[in-house]
Design a protein around this motif. Structure first.
Motif, PDB file in Angstrom:
ATOM      1  N   ASP A  97      -5.731  -6.160   1.599  1.00  0.00           N
ATOM      2  CA  ASP A  97      -4.962  -5.338   2.545  1.00  0.00           C
ATOM      3  C   ASP A  97      -3.802  -6.141   3.114  1.00  0.00           C
ATOM      4  O   ASP A  97      -2.681  -5.649   3.231  1.00  0.00           O
ATOM      5  CB  ASP A  97      -5.848  -4.896   3.721  1.00  0.00           C
ATOM      6  CG  ASP A  97      -6.790  -3.785   3.325  1.00  0.00           C
ATOM      7  OD1 ASP A  97      -6.646  -3.267   2.203  1.00  0.00           O
ATOM      8  OD2 ASP A  97      -7.665  -3.440   4.126  1.00  0.00           O
ATOM      9  N   GLU A 100      -1.068  -7.024   0.442  1.00  0.00           N
ATOM     10  CA  GLU A 100      -0.275  -5.849   0.041  1.00  0.00           C
ATOM     11  C   GLU A 100       0.951  -5.655   0.932  1.00  0.00           C
ATOM     12  O   GLU A 100       1.941  -5.067   0.520  1.00  0.00           O
ATOM     13  CB  GLU A 100      -1.138  -4.585   0.088  1.00  0.00           C
ATOM     14  CG  GLU A 100      -1.867  -4.342  -1.227  1.00  0.00           C
ATOM     15  CD  GLU A 100      -2.908  -3.238  -1.118  1.00  0.00           C
ATOM     16  OE1 GLU A 100      -3.216  -2.813   0.015  1.00  0.00           O
ATOM     17  OE2 GLU A 100      -3.408  -2.809  -2.166  1.00  0.00           O
ATOM     18  N   GLU A 101       0.858  -6.148   2.164  1.00  0.00           N
ATOM     19  CA  GLU A 101       1.945  -5.918   3.121  1.00  0.00           C
ATOM     20  C   GLU A 101       2.962  -7.060   3.112  1.00  0.00           C
ATOM     21  O   GLU A 101       3.930  -7.027   3.861  1.00  0.00           O
ATOM     22  CB  GLU A 101       1.367  -5.798   4.537  1.00  0.00           C
ATOM     23  CG  GLU A 101       0.298  -4.733   4.719  1.00  0.00           C
ATOM     24  CD  GLU A 101       0.882  -3.331   4.710  1.00  0.00           C
ATOM     25  OE1 GLU A 101       1.987  -3.170   5.224  1.00  0.00           O
ATOM     26  OE2 GLU A 101       0.237  -2.423   4.154  1.00  0.00           O
ATOM     27  N   GLU A 130      -1.795   2.041  -4.677  1.00  0.00           N
ATOM     28  CA  GLU A 130      -1.937   2.218  -3.242  1.00  0.00           C
ATOM     29  C   GLU A 130      -2.707   3.515  -2.965  1.00  0.00           C
ATOM     30  O   GLU A 130      -2.551   4.485  -3.706  1.00  0.00           O
ATOM     31  CB  GLU A 130      -0.533   2.306  -2.612  1.00  0.00           C
ATOM     32  CG  GLU A 130      -0.481   1.795  -1.195  1.00  0.00           C
ATOM     33  CD  GLU A 130       0.892   2.046  -0.573  1.00  0.00           C
ATOM     34  OE1 GLU A 130       0.989   2.022   0.643  1.00  0.00           O
ATOM     35  OE2 GLU A 130       1.845   2.279  -1.338  1.00  0.00           O
ATOM     36  N   ASP A 131      -3.504   3.507  -1.925  1.00  0.00           N
ATOM     37  CA  ASP A 131      -4.258   4.699  -1.519  1.00  0.00           C
ATOM     38  C   ASP A 131      -5.331   5.112  -2.517  1.00  0.00           C
ATOM     39  O   ASP A 131      -5.848   6.234  -2.448  1.00  0.00           O
ATOM     40  CB  ASP A 131      -3.340   5.899  -1.255  1.00  0.00           C
ATOM     41  CG  ASP A 131      -2.417   5.647  -0.085  1.00  0.00           C
ATOM     42  OD1 ASP A 131      -2.653   4.671   0.647  1.00  0.00           O
ATOM     43  OD2 ASP A 131      -1.472   6.429   0.100  1.00  0.00           O
ATOM     44  N   SER A 135      -8.083   0.187  -4.212  1.00  0.00           N
ATOM     45  CA  SER A 135      -7.264  -0.627  -3.317  1.00  0.00           C
ATOM     46  C   SER A 135      -7.938  -0.890  -1.982  1.00  0.00           C
ATOM     47  O   SER A 135      -7.525  -1.779  -1.246  1.00  0.00           O
ATOM     48  CB  SER A 135      -5.910   0.046  -3.086  1.00  0.00           C
ATOM     49  OG  SER A 135      -6.051   1.127  -2.199  1.00  0.00           O
ATOM     50  N   GLN A 214      -8.081   7.668  -1.722  1.00  0.00           N
ATOM     51  CA  GLN A 214      -8.860   7.092  -0.616  1.00  0.00           C
ATOM     52  C   GLN A 214      -9.320   8.155   0.381  1.00  0.00           C
ATOM     53  O   GLN A 214     -10.385   8.036   0.982  1.00  0.00           O
ATOM     54  CB  GLN A 214      -8.069   6.008   0.104  1.00  0.00           C
ATOM     55  CG  GLN A 214      -6.758   6.477   0.708  1.00  0.00           C
ATOM     56  CD  GLN A 214      -6.104   5.415   1.591  1.00  0.00           C
ATOM     57  OE1 GLN A 214      -6.575   4.293   1.669  1.00  0.00           O
ATOM     58  NE2 GLN A 214      -5.021   5.770   2.256  1.00  0.00           N
ATOM     59  N   ASP A 269       2.558   4.025   7.229  1.00  0.00           N
ATOM     60  CA  ASP A 269       1.313   3.352   7.602  1.00  0.00           C
ATOM     61  C   ASP A 269       1.460   2.588   8.913  1.00  0.00           C
ATOM     62  O   ASP A 269       0.479   2.242   9.542  1.00  0.00           O
ATOM     63  CB  ASP A 269       0.917   2.324   6.524  1.00  0.00           C
ATOM     64  CG  ASP A 269       0.298   3.003   5.330  1.00  0.00           C
ATOM     65  OD1 ASP A 269       0.066   4.225   5.419  1.00  0.00           O
ATOM     66  OD2 ASP A 269       0.060   2.328   4.313  1.00  0.00           O
TER      67      ASP A 269
END
Lengths: 450, 450
Positions: A97, A100-101, A130-131, A135, A214, A269
């Motif tokens: 998580d 990913e950012e 993503e989502d 993930s 997700q 997000d």
């Protein structure tokens, strides 16, 4: 939350006095999640100093709970040993998580310090879209073999359970990691120590696929009251689990997304408070522009009936009320339906039943509002009965149309694969505005003979 | 969900043929939660027959998962033994949830069949106010004593854990049931069998009070990634726990409530699809009426400037666009803030920062939309530059005011104890409408010298 602000000020004062032991003491009493939140408010340049004061045993845990922005600041200041400590201590799903950012250069800096097997797992997980379930899953689950006894299972849990996020649901897999069943620690405890897993496991397992959305994963988990759900690949091989805490985050994220869409904002997000003004602008302007252009049709309608309005300027005064009430009536219906769709309470096959119900509701609302308005127009505004009739009939028809459009569009949108949340107040309002004006002027021209 | 409909049809056909064994077989393969959902779609008069076909061992579980409406239908048809079976088999929090929705006569019928101790617990729980922690907690938790060893703890879990909803967090209490600490089954497993609970338990426990709002309870549980949270009374005595599955339900309920409030609907616990049209009408009409009355101010403003409009009828054509765009711009801001408040991301002390940001966003949006509109007015509508300037300046000012009002009102509402969700699109729109018209006519009278 207010206590946090007070504590933060105390800490910053202590820092100015270089009273580090007392800061450590203050932070020691707190839950790592609270510490992470307090550090989130600290000026960037002081973050690393404060982080280094934290007791070793929970520094990594605090790190895992921080926002990506602060994690990035810290990583940039970390030495190799510190990076190694946090990356090995974090659950892999949290690490993914975080990565990913982050910009590629930071990701590489982190991965270079990770142990080879950690690096490999993280790289695998970063590949999932993503989502997707992949993930948000973690690969650190508790696995058992079907021929183990309960006693052997407990031995294995004792030996390997320490760094697993969830040990209470154990996954029974065969030699090629195919999921055969699940057994909970509760079942293990309630069965005799010599029972064989195969005999006590549940084989009818609710699972999800790596590429599932997700939102669906979170909903399934919530629906069946699970604390974790297994994620399998195309060959039914177990590749990870999604835990309930992450599912709650997904549910909140999806709710925020729905709400933003309903207010004509491109979802993001990032929390509102952490979003810069230009980014916020970019999320809002396309919709405003689109809706403004749509609203010009309404203007065109008015222009077309300019003569009628010239003859009866009084009609203009009721345009805002008619437009607003129509918009509100329509958005009540559309928002109810959008929410029902999002909670899976409403299916496409319910459409006629819903339209029927909304028609009845609209009639009742229309008659109530029309009557109230009629009395007001005659008693307070003192306009002629015939114009009052035009206004109130328009009100009634507008509400019926608004509720019909409002309840139908989200269902149809979902049917053809669009997000129903787009069909909320702003779009409904724009459509209903145009329709209500047409009704208004048509009625006016016929009844008033313009 | 669509599979359920198909299965339901098959079952109803089999029922018509009185092929009960095959129905039982079909239902046997399913998760009780799915069975409950399918039975929820069955015509009322066939519900009891189908329920009685269910295998004994999961009938009560299916019952617990049904909607209150169907539970009521079943209970009315149940004999005493059947009532006894379900009430003793259900977790007390589920039983209480069910009874809270039922008429007194049904509640009494059920309680008469419950064992005395079950009845007493249920009666206690029914006394807690709606939406309080007490009303959603269960009293069936795992308790330990601090002087037990790990081995003794496991013995106790094995003996008493069978009918507990959550056994993985154990609550350590003293002789007067005061909460001393918690210990998880994971910790029990990872410590040696002779360790004493006192030495391994966590004493810094996150807990909640019986009268705390359920929304706060759910948020705390989610915030600290817990699977259950202890509920204590004023004397810090442990009275129950709230489990994560109920917290998720609360989160979804509260989200629905927020969304409904934002669309000017009185919130209800009942899903849209199960609500009758008259009930739906009652949830919507007061708001429509209130908003309609507010919108009459807008009408009054137009009437006041009737002369200006008489002189420049063309101005009327842009009223809907100005109103809609202002409303949309305001609701974007208000909805972002409402959501941020609801997720605790925004505090009152952030108000100036937020207003500053929204001012910048509004300026950018205003300039963008104003420019686009100006070009359109000159090129497509071919109106005079001076009138185009009036329209576009109004647009700019309206957007600035709308975003300012939209971001400030929810924060102020929360500050004085109102639900910020009320300050969403409908109210903002009504306020912004009036302001935008005043700006419009003021600008028009000054610039056009009317």
């Amino acid at each position: 939350m207010e206590e946090h602000k007070i504590l933060l000020e105390t800490i910053l004062e202590l820092l100015a006095e270089r009273n580090l032991p007392q800061i450590r003491e203050k932070l020691y009493e707190l839950n790592p999640i609270d510490v992470a939140q307090i550090l989130g408010e600290v000026p960037e340049e002081k973050l690393l100093i404060l982080y280094r004061i934290l007791p070793k045993e929970n520094a990594a845990e605090v790190f895992a709970e921080m926002d990506p922005d602060e994690q990035e600041t810290l990583i940039k200041g970390f030495n190799d040993r510190e990076i190694r400590e946090v990356i090995e201590e974090m659950y892999v799903d949290d690490a993914v998580d975080m990565l990913e950012e982050m910009p590629a250069v930071v990701v590489n800096k982190v991965l270079r310090q990770a142990a080879p097997e950690t690096r490999q797992v993280i790289n695998e997980l970063l590949k999932y879209p993503e989502d997707s379930a992949g993930s948000i899953m973690t690969t650190e689950y508790m696995s058992l073999k079907s021929n183990m006894t309960v006693d052997e299972a407990f031995d294995r849990i004792r030996k390997t359970g320490g760094d697993k996020e969830d040990i209470y649901t154990c996954y029974v897999i065969d030699t090629s990691r195919r999921l055969q069943g699940i057994v909970t620690v509760k079942e293990l405890l309630l069965n005799s120590k010599s029972s064989v897993i195969e005999d006590i496991m549940t084989t009818n397992v609710i699972s999800t696929h790596t590429l599932d959305d997700q939102e669906e994963v979170a909903k399934t988990l919530a629906r069946y009251d699970l604390t974790a759900i297994p994620v399998v690949d195309k060959e039914n091989r177990l590749v990870g689990i999604v835990t309930v805490d992450d599912a709650i985050d997904v549910i909140q994220e999806e709710n925020t997304e729905d709400i933003e869409m309903m207010a004509a904002i491109t979802p993001t997000d990032k929390p509102y408070i952490d979003t810069g003004f230009f980014e916020t602008y970019k999320k809002r302007i396309p919709w405003l522009l689109l809706l403004m252009i749509s609203a010009t049709f309404t203007g065109a309608i008015i222009t077309k009936y300019e003569n009628a309005l010239g003859a009866y300027v009084v009609l203009t005064a009721y345009i805002p009320m008619l437009m607003d009430t129509g918009g509100n009536a329509g958005s009540q219906a559309s928002v109810s339906i959008i929410r029902g769709l999002s909670l899976d309470e409403i299916q496409f096959s319910d459409i006629f039943r819903i339209q029927g119900k909304e028609f009845l509701v609209a009639l009742l609302c229309g008659v109530t509002l029309g009557t109230a308005n009629f009395i007001k127009l005659l008693v307070i505004d003192k306009i002629s009965v015939i114009i009052a009739a035009v206004v109130c009939l328009t009100l009634l028809f507008t509400i019926v149309v608004a509720k019909f459009v409002g309840c139908s569009l989200p269902i149809l949108a979902k049917r053809i694969g669009f997000d129903p949340a787009v069909m909320a107040s702003p779009f409904i309002t724009t459509i209903v505005d145009a329709i209500s004006l047409i009704i208004y002027f048509q009625l006016a021209s016929h009844i008033l003979n313009i």
